[in-house]
Structures are given as C-alpha cells and as structure tokens.
Design an enzyme around this catalytic site. Structure first.
Site, PDB file in Angstrom:
ATOM      1  CE  LYS A  94      -3.110  -2.305   0.732  1.00  0.00           C
ATOM      2  NZ  LYS A  94      -2.298  -2.366   1.981  1.00  0.00           N
TER       3      LYS A  94
ATOM      4  CB  SER B  19      -0.213  -4.040   4.085  1.00  0.00           C
ATOM      5  OG  SER B  19       0.002  -4.401   2.736  1.00  0.00           O
TER       6      SER B  19
END
Length: 288
Positions: free
Chosen positions: A131, A58
């Site tokens: 993230k 990701s």
C-alpha cells in the site's frame, strides 16, 4: 620458459604457483558457481532486496496484477517511512487475507517452495500487503474536504495516482472500505496509515486499522517486470505541503528521499532478474 633465481636454479614456490593456476574442469566449476550464486541470492533476499509479485488490483494503476517490484529491505533500518512511499508489510490480525489459499503441495512442491522462499521467488504470503503511506505517527487523517479529497493534518491531498476512487454517496462504515468518507483517525505512535491507490477495491487502514512500523518489510522502489512497465516508484509531490502533526516534537523534518534512491545500485541485479526465466514465470513475493 622457466624463471631462474640469481644462482640459476628454478624457484620451487613459483613452480607451485604455476601448477595451482590450472583451470578447473567445467563439470567441477559449474556446481561451484551454482552454489555461490545460490548463497548470494539468499543473502541478498534476506538482508538487502527482494522481488515481490502483485496478485491483486488494490494498487492499480500504479501497480498492475502480475507486476514484479523490487523492495529495499534495509532502508527503514536507518530511517522511518515517509508519506507517499509504497511499502510492503505484514498485516495485523485485523487485516483479512487477500491471497487465495492454494492446495497443500506434495513433497516436491514443499521443497520447491522452501527453495523459492530462500531466494525470493516464492508465491505471496496471505498476510503480506502493499500500500501507499498516507499518514505517519501523530498525523490526523480523514476524508473528505469539500472537494472529496483526503486530508492529512488539515492539508488536502491532490492524488493523481488515484484513478478509481470510492463513491462519495455511501455512508462511512468502519467494517468495510467501500465508502470514500471516513472519520478522522489519529495515527498511533509507532504506526502508519496506509491506503491502496485503487480505492474502490482496496481493503486498507480505512477499515482495517493502521499498521505498526515494525511490520514493514521494506520500500517498493521499482517495477522491474514486465519490461514495458519498468519504472521507479517515486514519492508524489502532493505530500510536500503536509504539515507536521501538532503533537510532533520540534526536530528536523524527515528528508524527502530521492526517487532514484537505490536504483543505480541495483540496476545490474534487476536486469539479471528480468532476463531470468524463473523470474518471468514464478510469483516472487507478497503484494495484495
């Protein structure tokens, strides 16, 4: 040769000091050194730094599957996160786990996992994520402008770290993150809006909601393994032009952190971890 006092006698205190300087046998010294090293590792892992393993794509190509990153766990005790930083955090109930469940280990496996958790070389937790911070409390985040870019408080972001973006032709869906487009989100107080760098596969705040700052474990500031990818995780300059939210108070703007912050301090430790066999072969923490 003995050291004599002024009266010509041997000082018994000096005799005891010399006697106490005898070197311990290796079989006694080695276990003591191991205990001290273990205690130091536990203290560092608990309060200062932790190594984290990247199990998903990701954050590609900033972080690849199998990378190990060092996370500063104390930086947000003295300041809040800054746009553009890469952070590790615990997902809320809305965040779906992205780490495959492992079979329940036996007794020896449980002991090994407990020790690994203590020193920071265990497998990732299913609710741990990594993230990039896009929006801070009060920011208005949406996508897209006429060029397909994410905007923060009306400022479009040129994101060179995003190499594979979500398609523009898919309609926005609040239940999944497949589309690049999403409606404007006003980041609630005490929370941050985070997104992965690989937007095609990242399940992030676009569909799973912002993350409380209290859930942030720390800032990922360096890739330490494999050695060919050794690099600092700096803050992209695209965030320099983002204005403060209209509802923000008129205080001083947050200081842009140095991309080398904490690197020099931990360089010897990182080099030691890189050379450790356990660090090379065992996943070390969260990062989906």
């Amino acid at each position: 040769m003995q050291t004599l006092d002024e009266d010509g006698t041997v000082d018994p205190w000096r005799r005891r000091v010399r006697r106490g300087r005898r070197q311990m046998p290796l079989w006694q010294e080695l276990p003591l050194l191991l205990v001290v090293a273990f205690c130091l590792a536990v203290l560092i892992r608990t309060f200062l730094l932790q190594a984290f393993f990247i199990p998903s794509g990701s954050m590609e190509d900033t972080l690849l599957i199998g990378d190990r990153v060092l996370v500063n766990k104390v930086v947000y005790d003295v300041r809040d996160p800054v746009r553009g930083e890469v952070v590790v955090f615990r997902g809320t109930d809305r965040w779906a786990p992205q780490v495959d469940e492992q079979p329940e280990p036996g007794f020896a496996g449980k002991v090994a996992r407990t020790v690994g958790d203590l020193v920071g070389v265990s497998r990732p937790g299913e609710k741990d994520f990594i993230k990039r911070v896009i929006g801070l409390p009060g920011d208005r985040v949406k996508c897209c402008d006429s060029q397909g870019r994410v905007t923060v408080n009306g400022t479009p972001l040129d994101e060179p770290y995003v190499l594979r973006d979500s398609p523009l032709d898919l309609p926005p869906n609040p239940q999944e993150c497949r589309s690049r487009r999403f409606d404007e989100v006003v980041v609630p107080p005490g929370q941050i809006f985070v997104m992965g760098d690989h937007r095609e596969v990242s399940q992030d705040a676009r569909c799973q909601g912002p993350v409380p700052i209290d859930n942030v474990v720390g800032r990922a500031f360096m890739v330490v393994w494999p050695s060919s990818r050794w690099a600092a995780l700096s803050v992209p300059s695209t965030f320099d032009d983002v204005a403060a939210p209209a509802t923000a108070s008129s205080g001083a703007p947050p200081v842009r952190p140095s991309p080398q912050g904490g690197v020099l301090l931990i360089l010897p430790l990182a080099a030691a971890l890189r050379g450790s066999r356990a660090f090379r072969t065992v996943p070390s923490g969260p990062a989906t």
